[in-house]
Motif scaffolding. Structure first.
Motif, short mmCIF file in Angstrom:
data_model
loop_
_atom_site.label_atom_id
_atom_site.label_comp_id
_atom_site.label_asym_id
_atom_site.label_seq_id
_atom_site.Cartn_x
_atom_site.Cartn_y
_atom_site.Cartn_z
N HIS B 90 -51.90 36.99 -3.80
CA HIS B 90 -53.33 37.28 -3.80
C HIS B 90 -53.45 38.76 -3.70
O HIS B 90 -54.39 39.29 -4.17
CB HIS B 90 -54.26 36.31 -2.82
CG HIS B 90 -54.06 36.67 -1.46
ND1 HIS B 90 -53.18 36.04 -0.84
CD2 HIS B 90 -54.77 37.80 -0.64
CE1 HIS B 90 -53.14 36.53 0.52
NE2 HIS B 90 -54.26 37.50 0.64
N THR B 93 -52.30 40.38 -6.85
CA THR B 93 -53.20 40.60 -7.94
C THR B 93 -54.26 41.55 -7.77
O THR B 93 -54.82 42.16 -8.63
CB THR B 93 -53.94 39.07 -7.98
OG1 THR B 93 -53.02 38.18 -8.11
CG2 THR B 93 -54.99 39.02 -9.09
N HIS B 94 -54.71 41.65 -6.48
CA HIS B 94 -55.65 42.48 -6.10
C HIS B 94 -55.27 44.18 -6.40
O HIS B 94 -56.16 44.99 -6.90
CB HIS B 94 -56.22 42.57 -4.60
CG HIS B 94 -57.34 43.16 -4.13
ND1 HIS B 94 -58.62 42.82 -4.60
CD2 HIS B 94 -57.68 44.27 -3.39
CE1 HIS B 94 -59.45 43.50 -3.97
NE2 HIS B 94 -58.84 44.47 -3.27
N LEU B 117 -65.25 33.62 -14.05
CA LEU B 117 -65.85 34.03 -12.78
C LEU B 117 -64.87 33.93 -11.59
O LEU B 117 -64.98 34.93 -10.83
CB LEU B 117 -67.04 33.33 -12.49
CG LEU B 117 -68.42 33.55 -13.54
CD1 LEU B 117 -69.49 32.57 -13.24
CD2 LEU B 117 -68.87 34.94 -12.92
N VAL B 118 -64.15 33.06 -11.52
CA VAL B 118 -63.29 32.73 -10.36
C VAL B 118 -62.14 33.90 -10.20
O VAL B 118 -61.98 34.49 -9.14
CB VAL B 118 -62.20 31.58 -10.45
CG1 VAL B 118 -61.21 31.52 -9.28
CG2 VAL B 118 -63.35 30.52 -10.15
N HIS B 121 -63.44 36.87 -8.21
CA HIS B 121 -63.81 36.66 -6.75
C HIS B 121 -62.87 37.44 -5.67
O HIS B 121 -63.73 38.18 -4.86
CB HIS B 121 -63.43 35.21 -6.36
CG HIS B 121 -63.81 35.01 -4.92
ND1 HIS B 121 -65.09 34.67 -4.53
CD2 HIS B 121 -63.02 34.39 -3.90
CE1 HIS B 121 -65.08 34.38 -2.99
NE2 HIS B 121 -63.95 34.24 -2.96
N HIS B 122 -61.99 37.93 -6.21
CA HIS B 122 -61.30 38.78 -5.15
C HIS B 122 -61.81 40.15 -5.14
O HIS B 122 -61.57 40.87 -4.14
CB HIS B 122 -59.53 39.03 -5.80
CG HIS B 122 -59.46 39.94 -7.12
ND1 HIS B 122 -59.12 41.12 -6.92
CD2 HIS B 122 -59.82 39.89 -8.30
CE1 HIS B 122 -59.12 41.92 -8.17
NE2 HIS B 122 -59.54 40.92 -8.97
N ILE B 124 -64.89 40.41 -4.16
CA ILE B 124 -65.68 40.55 -3.03
C ILE B 124 -64.98 39.78 -1.77
O ILE B 124 -65.47 40.08 -0.58
CB ILE B 124 -67.02 39.65 -3.17
CG1 ILE B 124 -66.75 38.05 -3.51
CG2 ILE B 124 -67.81 40.35 -4.36
CD1 ILE B 124 -67.93 37.40 -3.42
N SER B 125 -63.85 39.32 -1.96
CA SER B 125 -63.12 38.75 -0.96
C SER B 125 -61.52 38.93 -0.93
O SER B 125 -60.79 37.96 -1.04
CB SER B 125 -63.53 37.25 -0.74
OG SER B 125 -62.79 36.51 0.11
N ASN B 126 -61.09 40.08 -0.80
CA ASN B 126 -59.78 40.27 -0.33
C ASN B 126 -59.47 41.55 0.33
O ASN B 126 -59.05 42.41 -0.05
CB ASN B 126 -59.13 40.44 -2.04
CG ASN B 126 -57.82 40.13 -1.97
OD1 ASN B 126 -57.15 40.44 -0.86
ND2 ASN B 126 -57.12 39.68 -3.00
N PRO B 127 -59.97 41.26 1.64
CA PRO B 127 -59.69 42.57 2.61
C PRO B 127 -58.34 42.78 2.69
O PRO B 127 -58.06 44.00 2.94
CB PRO B 127 -60.41 41.89 4.03
CG PRO B 127 -60.47 40.55 3.66
CD PRO B 127 -60.45 40.10 2.29
N ASP B 128 -57.42 41.85 2.48
CA ASP B 128 -55.95 42.08 2.64
C ASP B 128 -55.60 42.98 1.82
O ASP B 128 -54.62 44.04 2.14
CB ASP B 128 -55.19 40.84 2.16
CG ASP B 128 -55.34 39.79 3.40
OD1 ASP B 128 -56.51 39.90 4.02
OD2 ASP B 128 -54.37 38.89 3.14
N THR B 204 -59.31 39.75 -13.82
CA THR B 204 -58.99 40.31 -12.56
C THR B 204 -58.92 41.80 -12.86
O THR B 204 -58.69 42.47 -11.51
CB THR B 204 -57.66 39.77 -11.88
OG1 THR B 204 -56.65 40.17 -12.86
CG2 THR B 204 -57.74 38.34 -11.90
N SER C 196 -69.77 32.65 -5.43
CA SER C 196 -68.68 32.93 -5.76
C SER C 196 -67.58 31.97 -4.70
O SER C 196 -66.39 31.72 -5.38
CB SER C 196 -68.28 34.44 -5.61
OG SER C 196 -67.10 34.66 -6.25
N GLU C 212 -54.32 31.40 -6.31
CA GLU C 212 -53.54 32.56 -5.66
C GLU C 212 -53.40 33.66 -6.58
O GLU C 212 -53.65 34.85 -6.26
CB GLU C 212 -52.17 31.85 -5.07
CG GLU C 212 -52.01 32.22 -3.67
CD GLU C 212 -50.78 31.48 -3.28
OE1 GLU C 212 -50.03 30.74 -3.99
OE2 GLU C 212 -50.65 31.36 -1.86
#
Lengths: 304, 293, 359
Positions: B90, B93-94, B117-118, B121-122, B124-128, B204, C196, C212
């Protein structure tokens, strides 16, 4: 209580071997079914319970002698295991795996409540099975430790059953078929093997072993009640996972390991005796985190 | 006008010299099996690179190692000047690598729109992933925090949701799936499922797109469309494409450069013409195929 | 296929109107129902909270957890220890009590929140090991943790009063608290699922590896779902305890049996559907009460049949197995009862009946 550390150890060694062997007998059923269908047969512990009831009623209603009662229990459980597979699991062979798992959970509760309804919820004493109780009370002295004869018998019979089991699995045609379908079901069916029969046989064999374990269990711990299969069943499953699910030697090693840890932990840390049932789960969690494939299991690489 | 065009052309060739993804002596071993053996090469920015080789040559494993599904036994992988070897899928990908799978892996019970849409998502949610970007002095992609809280209370969330929705719809239209936008992914014909998987990867916002056998199972007409499609997205979305393919027509038709693998090793590398005339390649791989043609 | 859709605003007001309408019905019920019916009515809401929270974990995220009873138990004990007065606690603890537990006291709302938080913390702690596993292993490990906490409750005499359990818990779970919490649970979980994050959870359910590869931190999202689900399970535990008024750590009360019940509810309603979970909970609660008659003595054509204990669970598990074999998708499948779907379905129904009329 006046025991020297040596005799104390010896006493527990025998108890642990016996308990571990009983777990192992149940665990083999889990591991064989899982090896073939990738299904945790949640009802397996309850089949053991049903087997014990069969023996109990064989002895108290038709006055069967203990050996005949045990044979009736084993045959009854084998039939029951076969039937459960046919009725509840076979229709779900091609459904998502989780559906079969949920059904198995349902089957477990079905058997438990069936036992409550038919046999009653009040615990019964398995000792009623024996008219002649001398064999139960015989005690042997081994190196200063007092070991009940029954413990010896249970260990010996368990070992004998495993010899027969290995013979079936590794030396007979049906055993070869079982091993073949645990590798690859579609190919095996192409070889002209009746896969459903073999799966049914696996269930029957596993259930028979569970019933054998159950009868011996009830001789040592004579409380017979509808939920008696739950905990041994859970622990046996854990034993199968610890040993490496799908592997019969693994199930035996896992069962013995669990028996030893349980007995010795309680023996040397009596303060934790209330947590006896929790040990197995803690071991399970530790094993799954360190080596999820178990002691003898092969590591599965997920294909992407 | 002319000048402008040459400038763009120059810019492209200029880009072409820089290694976007560098694989440095990457080895992947499963027990005794060496699936990828000392793989050293690079993907240049903006290029369309092909990876071919007989079955079991280790091509997909290369992709799996790049995307972090496997951790290589040896070697290093550098993407956009960041060492991504130890990173998780993940996070990778980010950072800007997206992929498709050999055996299609869509979210079958979700609609086409939701699938795309999925993939956003990264953002808004991929602090890593952001931590890694910031660590290397690059701008983070999650420009705000507490998204979970926002999503549940809807405070300061709906605007983002609308924005994601618009972008997803636009993308779906661009790839030509607008007519099935609200259908479940499982209801799509095979060719469109492949297309959706590419669209989802594009959502992405990747710099590098890895396509694992995009033409597998397609008929000749679908394959031809796909070739056009891949070229189109490369230009329109400004991504670098690295693809594995068995269909020689596709590889030779669209790839600018080709790497050939056999038994985990690179045995040849070059333009389609060079590859076609390389005796080692013909021996290892094309020889058999060529006889059929 | 042009579909007329209601605007979000209309849907919002329709929903508000619907909630007010239900509220009115509950008010009527609260006034005119007898005690027994009211208790069943409240139980529906409590089961509803349990089912919706388990559905978030099992149905939406696809994490097949069997640890729900453990979360419920943690919530029930935490909340009950807070609402019981120090005098009552001193009275019922035969083996002595930890002084700090004896002194703890809070109102019902705070206690319920505390129950939820305790369960969430428990879930967070066990989530680290459990969620590293997959499929069946995860199921067994979560069941194992639930059992460990139950066995702990059976042994930690000075904290939980051991096998004696807690008695004389005030019956705070009235119609408003139970349905209020059900509303809160549904609003919270539905708005999570419809964001989301919800899409990401469903993506994990559908294909973990692809999720993933789309940049979703699968473990963190599963943990989030697990912890949120556990929070509401803890809340339901508190409501349940203050509905039962006595709790104990037996195998049959807050053990695997309870997890099994909640599992039946969500499978019956349709794994993955929030509204389905509530429907499943309502059906289960009513059916289970109705089947109580089976365990009472009754006369069958003039023959007196004695009450048979265990008949209820037997019937329920038989129904459950039949549902699993023949009707796996349950009542709702993965669909939701939304305004859009209602309109869609009623149109379908209308066109179907029109066709039939023409034919």
């Amino acid at each position: 209580m006046g025991y020297s550390p040596g005799t104390f150890f010896l006493q527990n060694l025998f108890n642990a071997t016996m308990l571990g062997g009983l777990y192992a007998l149940i665990a083999v059923g889990y591991t064989m079914v899982y090896g073939i269908l990738r299904l945790i047969n949640f009802a397996h512990g309850d089949i053991m319970m049903m087997g014990v009831y069969f023996a109990f009623y064989a002895a108290t209603i038709i006055y069967a002698p203990p050996l005949l009662a045990a044979i009736i229990a084993i045959a009854g459980a084998a039939g029951l295991g076969f039937l459960i597979d046919r009725v509840a699991y076979k229709p779900l062979r091609n459904a998502p795996r989780i559906s079969a798992l949920i059904t198995a959970i349902g089957m477990s509760f079905f058997l438990e409540s069936f036992a409550v309804v038919v046999f009653g919820a009040i615990p019964k004493s398995f000792l009623d099975v024996f008219k002649d109780k001398t064999i139960l009370n015989k005690v042997l002295l081994v190196g200063g430790a007092r070991i009940p004869l029954l413990t010896f018998l249970v260990i010996l019979i368990t070992a004998g059953i495993f010899v027969v089991l290995f013979w079936i699995v590794y030396k007979t045609k049906i055993g070869m078929a079982m091993r073949a379908i645990s590798m690859d079901i579609p190919t095996t069916s192409l070889m002209g093997i009746n896969v459903d029969m073999v799966i049914g046989f696996t269930f029957a064999l596993g259930s028979a072993l569970a019933a054998a374990s159950g009868v011996m269990w009830a001789m040592r711990f004579p409380n017979v009640y509808p939920y008696m299969g739950f905990m041994p069943g859970m622990k046996a499953f854990i034993a199968a996972v610890v040993g490496g699910i799908g592997s019969i030697p693994g199930a035996i090693i896992g069962g013995l390991l669990l028996g030893f840890i349980e007995i010795f932990a309680v023996a040397y840390f009596p303060n934790f005796s209330g947590y006896r049932d929790a040990f197995a789960f803690i071991i399970l969690i530790i094993i799954l985190l360190i080596k999820p494939s178990g002691i003898l299991g092969k590591k599965a690489i997920e294909k992407v | 006008m002319m000048e402008n065009k040459t400038a763009v052309m120059e810019n492209k060739t200029d880009k072409g010299t820089k290694g976007l993804l560098v694989l440095d002596h990457v080895t992947m071993q499963f027990g005794g099996l060496v699936a990828v053996d000392n793989f050293t090469n690079e993907v240049k920015e903006g290029e369309l690179l092909g990876l071919i080789g007989p079955n079991g040559a280790g091509k997909t494993t290369v992709f799996n190692v790049i995307t972090g599904i496997y951790y290589p036994t040896k070697g290093k992988i550098i993407f956009d000047d960041i060492d991504i070897t130890p990173l998780k899928p993940h996070q990778i990908t980010h950072l800007g690598i997206a992929r498709t799978f050999q055996n299609i892996r869509l979210f079958y019970d979700l609609s086409v729109l939701e699938n795309v849409l999925v993939a956003q998502h990264h953002e808004i949610s991929n602090p890593d992933g952001d931590r890694i970007l910031l660590h290397h002095g690059k701008p983070a992609k999650n420009y705000q925090r507490f998204w979970l809280w926002r999503a549940i209370t809807k405070l300061g969330y709906l605007k983002k949701e609308r924005e994601m929705l618009e972008r997803a719809k636009e993308l779906i239209e661009k790839v030509g799936l607008a007519h099935v936008m609200y259908e479940k992914a499982s209801a799509l014909p095979y060719g469109e499922q492949r297309k959706l998987e590419i669209a989802r990867a594009l959502a992405t916002k990747p710099k590098l797109l890895l396509l694992d056998e995009p033409a597998a199972g397609m008929n000749p007409k679908e394959t031809e469309d796909l070739m056009e499609f891949i070229k189109k997205i490369r230009d329109e979305f400004d991504v670098t494409v690295f693809l594995i393919e068995h269909d020689m027509k596709v590889v030779m038709g669209i790839c600018e450069r080709i790497i050939v693998m056999d038994y985990g090793k690179i045995i040849a590398e070059g333009t389609p013409e060079q590859i076609q005339s390389n005796p080692r390649v013909i021996e290892a791989y094309l020889g058999k195929e060529w006889k059929h043609v | 296929m042009v579909e007329k859709k209601l605007s979000n605003k209309t849907k919002f007001w329709l929903t508000i109107a619907f909630i007010i309408f239900i509220g009115f019905l509950l008010w009527l019920a609260d006034r005119y129902f007898d005690d027994y019916k009211l208790r069943v009515l409240r139980l529906i809401a409590i089961y509803g909270v349990m089912a919706v929270s388990l559905n978030l974990i099992n149905g939406i995220t696809g994490v097949f957890s069997l640890g729900h009873a453990g979360f419920i138990l943690v919530g029930a004990y935490t909340a009950s220890l807070l609402t019981l007065s120090p005098e009552q606690k001193a009275m019922s603890y035969l083996f002595g009590i930890q002084p700090w537990i004896e002194k703890l006291h809070a109102d019902f709302f705070t206690a319920t929140i505390a129950g939820g938080i305790a369960a969430a913390i428990f879930a967070f702690l066990i989530g680290w090991p459990v969620l590293r596993l997959s499929g069946d292993y995860l199921a067994i490990a979560s069941l194992g943790f639930a059992e460990v906490v139950r066995i702990w409750a059976n042994n930690a005499l000075s904290i939980t009063n051991g096998p004696l359990g807690l008695k004389a818990i005030p019956e705070y779970s009235n119609t408003w608290w139970t349905y209020g919490w059900l509303l809160a649970t549904v609003v919270f979980i539905a708005s999570l699922v419809n964001s989301s994050y919800g899409r990401a959870l469903k993506a994990i359910r559908e294909n973990r590896i692809a999720a993933e590869a789309m940049g979703i931190n699968v473990f963190k999202h599963q943990l989030m779902s697990f912890v949120i689900g556990a929070f509401f399970a803890g809340v339901s535990g508190s409501l349940y305890a203050h509905w039962l008024t006595t709790i104990d750590p037996r195998l049959t009360t807050m053990g695997p049996m309870l997890t099994f019940y909640v599992l039946i509810m969500i499978v019956l309603g349709g794994l993955g559907s929030i509204t389905g979970a509530i429907i499943g909970a309502a059906i289960f609660a009513i059916l289970f009460e109705w089947l109580r008659d089976l365990e009472q003595p009754f006369s069958f054509f003039g023959i007196q049949v004695p009450g048979i204990p265990g008949m209820r669970i037997l019937t329920v598990s038989a129904i459950f197995i039949i549902v699993m074999i023949f009707w796996q998708r349950g009542i709702m499948g993965r669909e939701e009862l939304t305004w859009d779907n209602l309109i869609k379905w009623s149109r379908k129904l209308a066109s179907l009946s029109r066709k039939r009329g023409e034919g």
